[in-house]
Enzyme design. Structure first.
Site, short mmCIF file in Angstrom:
data_model
loop_
_atom_site.label_atom_id
_atom_site.label_comp_id
_atom_site.label_asym_id
_atom_site.label_seq_id
_atom_site.Cartn_x
_atom_site.Cartn_y
_atom_site.Cartn_z
CE LYS A 9 36.34 29.29 -23.73
NZ LYS A 9 35.51 28.90 -24.93
CE1 TYR A 49 36.52 29.86 -30.31
CE2 TYR A 49 37.01 32.01 -29.38
CZ TYR A 49 36.83 30.65 -29.22
OH TYR A 49 36.95 30.07 -27.98
CG PHE A 57 27.70 31.33 -30.88
CD1 PHE A 57 29.09 31.22 -30.93
CD2 PHE A 57 26.94 30.37 -31.54
CE1 PHE A 57 29.71 30.19 -31.61
CE2 PHE A 57 27.56 29.32 -32.24
CZ PHE A 57 28.95 29.23 -32.27
NE ARG A 85 37.10 19.20 -28.34
CZ ARG A 85 36.44 20.31 -28.67
NH1 ARG A 85 37.05 21.50 -28.65
NH2 ARG A 85 35.18 20.27 -29.02
CB THR A 91 30.69 22.86 -26.74
OG1 THR A 91 31.63 22.25 -27.61
CG2 THR A 91 30.69 24.36 -26.96
NE ARG A 102 34.53 23.73 -22.53
CZ ARG A 102 34.70 23.63 -23.84
NH1 ARG A 102 34.27 22.56 -24.48
NH2 ARG A 102 35.32 24.58 -24.51
CG ASN A 112 32.84 26.94 -23.03
OD1 ASN A 112 33.69 27.82 -23.10
ND2 ASN A 112 32.40 26.28 -24.09
CG HIS A 115 40.07 26.81 -27.50
ND1 HIS A 115 39.09 26.63 -28.45
CD2 HIS A 115 41.25 26.44 -28.10
CE1 HIS A 115 39.66 26.19 -29.58
NE2 HIS A 115 40.96 26.07 -29.39
CD GLU A 126 42.62 25.76 -32.45
OE1 GLU A 126 41.46 25.81 -32.87
OE2 GLU A 126 42.92 25.23 -31.35
#
Ligand code: DAT
Ligand code: MG
Length: 149
Positions: A9, A49, A57, A85, A91, A102, A112, A115, A126
């Site tokens: 990100k 999203y 948020f 993950r 998260t 993270r 963070n 993704h 996705e």
């Protein structure tokens, strides 16, 4: 074989962590099958999203992901969704396991770094949303049989 969308990100890109993320996924044994460095349109961000629309948020999340370029990638492997993950961590960086990206590089949920798709079904969706079919490179590595059982 499972495919997962991975984004470095805007904060990860700005902080020079593209290589770190790629290194960890490569070292884990996952196989890179697509990559592009890009700005994210508002439309793409809102579709990606959409599940979070209406949450407190959400606006901040859309502003953040569209604020600067991202590195978008597709990685594949057996159990790629769970493996990636885990490599990313929870998260919230303060809840992420030590050794995860993270944890090792983050403090705040809104910064963070990465993704990763959270289910096989979302992985398929996705990858289709972010990449065209011809952008996915189907290939094998000599070492694959030492990594994939
Ligand atoms: P993940 O990115 O681990 O899949 P998610 O899909 O639940 O997490 O949320 C997407 C992003 O939205 C997440 O990376 C950061 C932001 N976010 C999630 N929960 C949040 C919260 N409680 N406060 C602020 N930002 C949040
Ligand atoms: Mg998610």
């Amino acid at each position: 074989m499972e495919k997962t969308l991975v984004l470095v990100k805007p904060d990860g890109v700005q902080r020079g962590l593209i290589g770190e993320v790629i290194m960890r996924l490569e070292r884990r044994g996952l196989r890179l099958v697509a990559a592009k460095f890009m700005n994210v349109s508002r439309e793409l961000a809102e579709t990606h999203y959409s599940i979070h629309k209406g949450k407190p948020f959400y606006d901040g999340l859309i502003n953040y992901i569209t604020s600067a370029p991202v590195m978008a990638m597709v990685w594949e492997g057996n159990n790629a969704i769970a493996a990636v993950r885990q490599t990313m961590g929870s998260t919230k960086p303060v809840e992420a396991a030590p050794g995860s990206i993270r944890h090792d590089f983050g403090l705040e949920v809104g910064r963070n770094i990465t993704h990763a798709s959270d289910s096989v079904e979302n992985g398929v969706k996705e990858v289709e949303l972010w990449f065209q079919a011809q952008e996915i490179v189907s290939w094998q590595r000599e070492i694959d049989h030492w990594i994939f059982e």
